[in-house]
Design an enzyme around this catalytic site. Sequence first.
Site, PDB file in Angstrom:
ATOM      1  N   GLY A 182       0.828  -1.207   0.000  1.00 45.05           N
ATOM      2  CA  GLY A 182       0.000   0.000   0.000  1.00 45.05           C
ATOM      3  C   GLY A 182       0.852   1.242   0.000  1.00 45.05           C
ATOM      4  O   GLY A 182       2.073   1.182   0.193  1.00 45.05           O
TER       5      GLY A 182
ATOM      6  N   GLY B 105      -0.335   7.980   3.435  1.00 46.97           N
ATOM      7  CA  GLY B 105      -0.275   9.426   3.251  1.00 46.97           C
ATOM      8  C   GLY B 105       1.138   9.911   3.024  1.00 46.97           C
ATOM      9  O   GLY B 105       1.363  10.854   2.294  1.00 46.97           O
ATOM     10  N   PHE B 106       2.102   9.268   3.631  1.00 48.51           N
ATOM     11  CA  PHE B 106       3.447   9.841   3.548  1.00 48.51           C
ATOM     12  C   PHE B 106       4.496   8.848   3.099  1.00 48.51           C
ATOM     13  O   PHE B 106       5.671   9.050   3.274  1.00 48.51           O
ATOM     14  CB  PHE B 106       3.848  10.441   4.891  1.00 48.51           C
ATOM     15  CG  PHE B 106       3.715   9.465   6.029  1.00 48.51           C
ATOM     16  CD1 PHE B 106       4.641   8.459   6.209  1.00 48.51           C
ATOM     17  CD2 PHE B 106       2.652   9.556   6.916  1.00 48.51           C
ATOM     18  CE1 PHE B 106       4.524   7.570   7.257  1.00 48.51           C
ATOM     19  CE2 PHE B 106       2.532   8.657   7.965  1.00 48.51           C
ATOM     20  CZ  PHE B 106       3.463   7.661   8.136  1.00 48.51           C
TER      21      PHE B 106
ATOM     22  N   VAL C  56       4.018   1.302   2.047  1.00 46.02           N
ATOM     23  CA  VAL C  56       3.897   0.281   3.079  1.00 46.02           C
ATOM     24  C   VAL C  56       4.337  -1.070   2.496  1.00 46.02           C
ATOM     25  O   VAL C  56       3.874  -1.474   1.430  1.00 46.02           O
ATOM     26  CB  VAL C  56       2.444   0.175   3.587  1.00 46.02           C
ATOM     27  CG1 VAL C  56       2.350  -0.812   4.731  1.00 46.02           C
ATOM     28  CG2 VAL C  56       1.927   1.545   4.012  1.00 46.02           C
TER      29      VAL C  56
ATOM     30  N   ASP D 234      -9.972  11.311   9.000  1.00 41.98           N
ATOM     31  CA  ASP D 234      -9.939  10.671   7.687  1.00 41.98           C
ATOM     32  C   ASP D 234     -10.458   9.237   7.774  1.00 41.98           C
ATOM     33  O   ASP D 234      -9.857   8.314   7.225  1.00 41.98           O
ATOM     34  CB  ASP D 234      -8.521  10.720   7.115  1.00 41.98           C
ATOM     35  CG  ASP D 234      -8.508  10.521   5.590  1.00 41.98           C
ATOM     36  OD1 ASP D 234      -9.586  10.629   4.977  1.00 41.98           O
ATOM     37  OD2 ASP D 234      -7.438  10.252   5.046  1.00 41.98           O
TER      38      ASP D 234
END
Length: 819
Positions: free
Chosen positions: A508, A511-512, A515, A627
């Site tokens: 994945g 946001g930053f 993964v 979120d």
Amino acid sequence: MAMSHLLLLALLLASACTSSSASGNTLTQSGNLTGIRTLASPGDAFRLGLFAASNRSRWFLGIWFTVSPDTVVWVANRDSPLTSPSGVVEVSIGGALVLRDGASTVWSSSDYSNSSAAAGAVAAELRDTGNLVLADAAGTVLWQSFEHPTNTFLPEMRVGRSLATGAEWSLSSWRAADDPSPGEFRYVMATPRGGAPELHVWSGGRKVYRTGPWNGVRFSGIPEMTTFEDMFEFRFTAAAGEVSYMFRNRDGSPMSRVLLNESGVMQRMVWDKASGTWSNFWSGPRDQCDGYGRCGAFGVCNVVDALVCGCITGFVPRSAAEWYMRNTSGGCARRTPLRCGGSGGGDDGFYVLRGVKLPDTERTAEDASATLQECARRCLANCSCTAYAAADIRGGGSGCIQWFGDLVDTRFVDSGQDLYVRLAKSELAVADAPKNTRKFVAVITLVVTGFALLLLSLAFVIWRKVRRSERVTMLDGAVELMSGECPTYPMGIIRTATNGFCADNVIGRGGFGVVYKGQLPDGQHVAVKKLSAENTAQALNEFMNEVVLIANLQHRNLVRLLGCCVHCSERMLVYEYMSNKSLDFFIFAERRRALLSWKTRLDIILGIARGVLYLHQDSRLNIIHRDLKAANVLLDGDMVAKISDFGIARLFSTSADRQETITGRIIGTYGYMAPEYAMDGTMSFMQDVYSFGVLLLEIVSGRRNQRSFNLIAHAWGLWEGGRSRDLTDPAIRGGCTGGELGQAATCVQVALLCVQDCPSRRPPMADVIPMLLQQTAPGRPQRPVVCSNPAAAAAAALAVLAEITGGGNELTITSLEGR
Ligand SMILES: *[C@@H]1O[C@H](CO)[C@@H](O)[C@H](O)[C@H]1NC(C)=O
Ligand SMILES: *[C@@H]1O[C@H](CO)[C@@H](O)[C@H](O)[C@H]1NC(C)=O
Ligand SMILES: *[C@@H]1O[C@H](CO)[C@@H](O)[C@H](O)[C@H]1NC(C)=O
Ligand SMILES: *[C@@H]1O[C@H](CO)[C@@H](O)[C@H](O)[C@H]1NC(C)=O
Ligand SMILES: *[C@@H]1O[C@H](CO)[C@@H](O)[C@H](O)[C@H]1NC(C)=O
Ligand SMILES: *[C@@H]1O[C@H](CO)[C@@H](O)[C@H](O)[C@H]1NC(C)=O
């Protein structure tokens, strides 16, 4: 352009070229131009002659580019076409250029000027600028086509007006591509008395577009002009006798034009010799924010904002209900009235709205000689002055434009100007606070928490150092914090675990960063989140936020942080691995969603609810997740829901008076964003409740709330009709017992409560769980605004959103004043 008639024209020209050029570039009183003969400019850039439109049924006298005969730049008899090419063009004895059809005069330049002033012989000359000039023997210009433009603005030509004679040089569009008669649109110089001039496009009696006032370099609303500076020279004249604008090509060629086309769009085009076509350089209006008055009085338009329209700081929508329905034409009203008291308006001040196209100058006063300070003083001294700005942006800004009354048609543009908006002093305190507080609060929150945690962790680190004599790398604050907050893993272990951060291990992108899936030496599966290579402040912020928050949270329904790894400038977080990926992987997948039985779904729903409740009130930190969405709910091997991604979560003070705050940046995901947050960044725990409501509907129905399908309106319709059970995912509905369908119906009702427009009508998370468990009866939801007229309103609203956000689901919006 209608190709047919122009092709025909080209053919005619070709067949007649031997005789046509004979007439040269002037037409004297003894000569004439008939049928297919044309007058050429000296360099043969332009031709004057008759051309046909509408299947040769209508003939006009016009000027066109020789290399591009279908590009007609001027037409004489727009309103009175000939029915055949039988017309004769000549300079009359009286000294006027006339177009005759037999004995009748179809068109005459003397309709537009007084040729009886002529001295001696008069001749018409077509110049290489495309200007057809009628002059007498002394060289006095009696009439020229450049002063009677049609739909095209050529280099060297002026658009504007003579204040001395009242003459107006404006463009008007053709009615249709093959009909040169005056159409709906006009391009006109507005010269408000004493105010700042600007160019407008009108459609009939309605203003549809403004360029904004000239700011010494370009028009306020067209920053692109700066980028064309090497190709064009722009000149704006605002003197006593004349207000006008012109441009010329720096290479001196006439081969460019600005067209007001039949749809009312200004198109700047340049001839591309190589391809033999016109290339479009710029056109305006460019986007919906260029549509005149899109956001009403005191509104400000922002194309990258989800809602397009916002109110200038210190103003609020005049009608919140209309505004919410995306009808923003009503505009905004002042929150705190101006005091305008005392001498010099000491009770008011100015808020600087940065980076905008200046508002409509209809009611302005311009003084090019005043300084900006003087401008502020004058504005304060006059109670009807609502704003001011520099008239000339060169050299740090000089001159003064004052606005009186409403500020209309303000928008954000690239390298826009500063507008000083008059506000009550009390508003200024508020307006200034968030500006500083925004960053400040975020930083302070992090720093204070960070510091407290640092102290704690330092003690912990020392203690652990002593115990395990483990080497702790101390790179910077982030690292110290991290190493203190969570057990550190050596880089070697992480590298081996993820196969050297192999692309195959990517599961994945958060946001930053990315993964990766990995396996520790002891066999445990982990997910490794690696901060993206470009360590932007934003990414680092989110990373730090996550470390600080999640390291301090422990709950069955929150994803668990196992440790951190810091290597040189690389930062990584190690999480427990979720073998069933995320919730969206199941509920929105055609086949997989059948695997989620109602019982599993209810467990997931309750799990998420408990996780959110923990964040909101049971953990000591009080956190708004901000979120919540299906993609951020992970599922472990037992299908237990775990909330993840705390990158943008916020710590929140719980004292009652701090229930709401305004955030600087609006961040979130389309479809889950609470309206009050999307609209003005109001943050509260109710924002998560809203997202939870949407998520709840998605889990029950297996459908996504999206632009093309408004799940909330759909659910409302079913609930209202007493058919909530029908929302249950068809993939599982057949296998549900009556009791289970009843539970699903309850979930729908609870969800509708959670997505109420007004945050205060939404139940707090603590009340949601007993309702879901059918221990307390949920209240009656009210019709959400998006449902009032689902077909029209919602579609319109969603279309607006869709247009701005383009393809992606992620929204990152900068607040209106944030630039
Ligand atoms: C046009 O001019 C030519 C001579 O220059 C003349 O013979 C002819 O009759 C003129 N035509 C008309 C329609 O005036
Ligand atoms: C032009 O002529 C074509 C065929 O000759 C016809 O189909 C078309 O309607 C005509 N258009 C106009 C505007 O008269
Ligand atoms: C045209 O100009 C002449 C001489 O300058 C003047 O006598 C006449 O009144 C003018 N006609 C119009 C309509 O302005
Ligand atoms: C006018 O210009 C715009 C922008 O270039 C273009 O999209 C539109 O089709 C044009 N309208 C006509 C009638 O040519
Ligand atoms: C939008 O609001 C204005 C008043 O603010 C109203 O006159 C107009 O009818 C509204 N338009 C729509 C489409 O509802
Ligand atoms: C304020 O400005 C308006 C508009 O220019 C003007 O009419 C009015 O006289 C001014 N008032 C004062 C007190 O200067």
